[in-house]
Design a protein around this motif. Structure first.
Motif, PDB file in Angstrom:
ATOM      1  N   GLU A 134     -69.406 -23.162  47.171  1.00  0.00           N
ATOM      2  CA  GLU A 134     -68.952 -23.728  48.452  1.00  0.00           C
ATOM      3  C   GLU A 134     -68.632 -22.609  49.532  1.00  0.00           C
ATOM      4  O   GLU A 134     -68.727 -21.536  49.168  1.00  0.00           O
ATOM      5  CB  GLU A 134     -67.509 -24.414  48.498  1.00  0.00           C
ATOM      6  CG  GLU A 134     -66.395 -23.413  48.030  1.00  0.00           C
ATOM      7  CD  GLU A 134     -65.063 -24.035  47.950  1.00  0.00           C
ATOM      8  OE1 GLU A 134     -65.171 -25.210  48.474  1.00  0.00           O
ATOM      9  OE2 GLU A 134     -64.116 -23.180  47.653  1.00  0.00           O
ATOM     10  N   SER A 135     -68.783 -22.982  50.770  1.00  0.00           N
ATOM     11  CA  SER A 135     -68.676 -21.928  51.748  1.00  0.00           C
ATOM     12  C   SER A 135     -67.399 -21.316  52.051  1.00  0.00           C
ATOM     13  O   SER A 135     -67.270 -20.258  52.625  1.00  0.00           O
ATOM     14  CB  SER A 135     -69.302 -22.442  53.114  1.00  0.00           C
ATOM     15  OG  SER A 135     -68.617 -23.437  53.398  1.00  0.00           O
ATOM     16  N   THR A 136     -66.366 -21.900  51.504  1.00  0.00           N
ATOM     17  CA  THR A 136     -65.169 -21.370  51.751  1.00  0.00           C
ATOM     18  C   THR A 136     -64.767 -20.122  51.073  1.00  0.00           C
ATOM     19  O   THR A 136     -65.358 -19.970  49.924  1.00  0.00           O
ATOM     20  CB  THR A 136     -64.048 -22.571  51.150  1.00  0.00           C
ATOM     21  OG1 THR A 136     -64.266 -23.631  51.780  1.00  0.00           O
ATOM     22  CG2 THR A 136     -62.375 -21.833  51.365  1.00  0.00           C
ATOM     23  N   GLY A 137     -64.195 -19.110  51.381  1.00  0.00           N
ATOM     24  CA  GLY A 137     -64.124 -17.863  50.806  1.00  0.00           C
ATOM     25  C   GLY A 137     -62.844 -17.850  50.206  1.00  0.00           C
ATOM     26  O   GLY A 137     -62.214 -18.828  49.994  1.00  0.00           O
ATOM     27  N   TYR A 138     -62.585 -16.450  49.486  1.00  0.00           N
ATOM     28  CA  TYR A 138     -61.396 -16.645  48.335  1.00  0.00           C
ATOM     29  C   TYR A 138     -60.118 -16.494  49.181  1.00  0.00           C
ATOM     30  O   TYR A 138     -59.139 -16.729  48.451  1.00  0.00           O
ATOM     31  CB  TYR A 138     -61.580 -15.369  47.643  1.00  0.00           C
ATOM     32  CG  TYR A 138     -61.693 -14.041  48.232  1.00  0.00           C
ATOM     33  CD1 TYR A 138     -60.494 -13.566  48.438  1.00  0.00           C
ATOM     34  CD2 TYR A 138     -62.755 -13.491  48.637  1.00  0.00           C
ATOM     35  CE1 TYR A 138     -60.181 -12.117  49.063  1.00  0.00           C
ATOM     36  CE2 TYR A 138     -62.595 -12.132  49.085  1.00  0.00           C
ATOM     37  CZ  TYR A 138     -61.318 -11.453  49.337  1.00  0.00           C
ATOM     38  OH  TYR A 138     -61.395 -10.266  50.039  1.00  0.00           O
ATOM     39  N   GLU A 139     -60.115 -15.947  50.449  1.00  0.00           N
ATOM     40  CA  GLU A 139     -58.673 -15.832  51.087  1.00  0.00           C
ATOM     41  C   GLU A 139     -57.991 -17.051  51.379  1.00  0.00           C
ATOM     42  O   GLU A 139     -56.729 -16.839  50.974  1.00  0.00           O
ATOM     43  CB  GLU A 139     -59.085 -15.096  52.633  1.00  0.00           C
ATOM     44  CG  GLU A 139     -59.624 -13.792  52.379  1.00  0.00           C
ATOM     45  CD  GLU A 139     -61.406 -13.841  52.314  1.00  0.00           C
ATOM     46  OE1 GLU A 139     -61.799 -12.659  52.628  1.00  0.00           O
ATOM     47  OE2 GLU A 139     -61.750 -14.931  52.389  1.00  0.00           O
ATOM     48  N   PRO A 140     -58.518 -18.262  51.675  1.00  0.00           N
ATOM     49  CA  PRO A 140     -57.775 -19.319  51.660  1.00  0.00           C
ATOM     50  C   PRO A 140     -56.879 -19.846  50.355  1.00  0.00           C
ATOM     51  O   PRO A 140     -55.916 -20.164  50.239  1.00  0.00           O
ATOM     52  CB  PRO A 140     -58.484 -20.271  52.439  1.00  0.00           C
ATOM     53  CG  PRO A 140     -59.569 -19.704  53.231  1.00  0.00           C
ATOM     54  CD  PRO A 140     -59.841 -18.463  52.193  1.00  0.00           C
ATOM     55  N   TYR A 141     -57.683 -19.715  49.397  1.00  0.00           N
ATOM     56  CA  TYR A 141     -57.247 -20.131  47.885  1.00  0.00           C
ATOM     57  C   TYR A 141     -56.024 -18.934  47.429  1.00  0.00           C
ATOM     58  O   TYR A 141     -55.269 -19.354  47.070  1.00  0.00           O
ATOM     59  CB  TYR A 141     -58.433 -19.754  46.853  1.00  0.00           C
ATOM     60  CG  TYR A 141     -59.643 -21.050  47.031  1.00  0.00           C
ATOM     61  CD1 TYR A 141     -58.934 -22.283  46.532  1.00  0.00           C
ATOM     62  CD2 TYR A 141     -60.742 -21.089  47.621  1.00  0.00           C
ATOM     63  CE1 TYR A 141     -59.945 -23.379  46.657  1.00  0.00           C
ATOM     64  CE2 TYR A 141     -61.498 -21.956  47.724  1.00  0.00           C
ATOM     65  CZ  TYR A 141     -61.043 -23.035  47.204  1.00  0.00           C
ATOM     66  OH  TYR A 141     -62.041 -24.131  47.128  1.00  0.00           O
ATOM     67  N   ALA A 142     -56.429 -17.715  47.973  1.00  0.00           N
ATOM     68  CA  ALA A 142     -55.477 -16.563  47.513  1.00  0.00           C
ATOM     69  C   ALA A 142     -54.244 -16.993  48.113  1.00  0.00           C
ATOM     70  O   ALA A 142     -53.060 -16.875  47.619  1.00  0.00           O
ATOM     71  CB  ALA A 142     -56.028 -15.306  47.854  1.00  0.00           C
TER      72      ALA A 142
END
Length: 241
Positions: free
Chosen positions: A101-109
């Motif tokens: 997916e295009s979502t980066g790791y930052e929002p999850y973190a």
């Protein structure tokens, strides 16, 4: 029962918004989107499932941080997280979805930091395990280390906490004991001992399990404890010489 067998079922009762809700909704036919869109968990009884899901997603993001996904890293994810063959297909779907997916790791973190905001030692354990995953192919690349450092920053870990985790990954004969114990060589033994006792309590496997770290992934905290003890032994020798 393995933590992985109930991974999706265990989190469906939570109220998710943000990137977790979007990813889970893609597997559960939008059920997550019909729940309350709060970004935090209101029921803590299934924190182990959330911790496991967090590791899968961040491991997926980490696996492509340096531009390629190595076979060794995929094996490390399976072995480190003790994913049984019977559950690997389900976990792989989550891993691949998060990886592609295009979502980066930052929002999850950021969402993980909010979920475990009162359990900083649990967040430290996430960083510890991410280092293990990155080490799997024999080399932690600059891109991987930068990503792990950024996640630690998002988690709210201090530089001392991050460096302690990173240093503890070394063998006992190569680690800097003062960094592991979040101390300075100029500190007196009494001060360092206080740090040693604090870190020993914070990283004790029983405490981590009680706060939501699944037993399947607790071995790395045991290694952290060994590093803490080895560092304390070295400091005592250095201070007495």
């Amino acid at each position: 029962m393995s933590i992985w067998g109930s991974l999706l079922g265990g989190v469906i009762g939570f109220s998710f918004g943000g990137p977790f809700g979007a990813l889970l909704g893609s597997f559960l036919g939008g059920k997550i989107s019909r729940l309350n869109s709060s970004k935090t968990i209101r029921n803590q009884q299934n924190t182990q499932e959330i911790f496991a899901l967090s590791l899968i997603i961040l491991s997926a993001k980490l696996s492509k941080a340096d531009g390629h996904v190595s076979k060794e890293e995929l094996i490390a994810v399976k072995d480190k997280l003790q994913i049984p063959d019977s559950e690997i297909d389900q976990v792989a779907k989550i891993f691949n979805k998060a990886k592609d997916e295009s979502t980066g790791y930052e929002p999850y973190a950021k969402q993980i930091a909010e979920i475990f905001r009162d359990n900083i030692n649990v967040l430290e354990e996430v960083i510890n395990i991410l280092f293990y995953i990155a080490e799997a192919d024999g080399n932690v690349s600059n891109d991987e280390e930068t990503m792990i450092a950024n996640i630690a920053y998002i988690f709210g870990l201090s530089q001392k906490q991050y460096q302690s985790i990173k240093e503890s990954r070394k063998t006992s004969d190569k680690l800097n004991p003062y960094i592991v114990l979040e101390s300075q060589p100029t500190d007196d033994l009494k001060t360092i001992r206080k740090n040693y006792i604090r870190l020993s309590k914070e990283h004790h496997p029983d405490l981590l399990i009680s706060k939501g770290v699944p037993v399947e992934v607790i071995n790395e905290s045991k290694n952290k404890m060994r590093s803490i003890n080895a560092a304390w032994d070295q400091v005592q020798k250095l201070k007495s010489s």
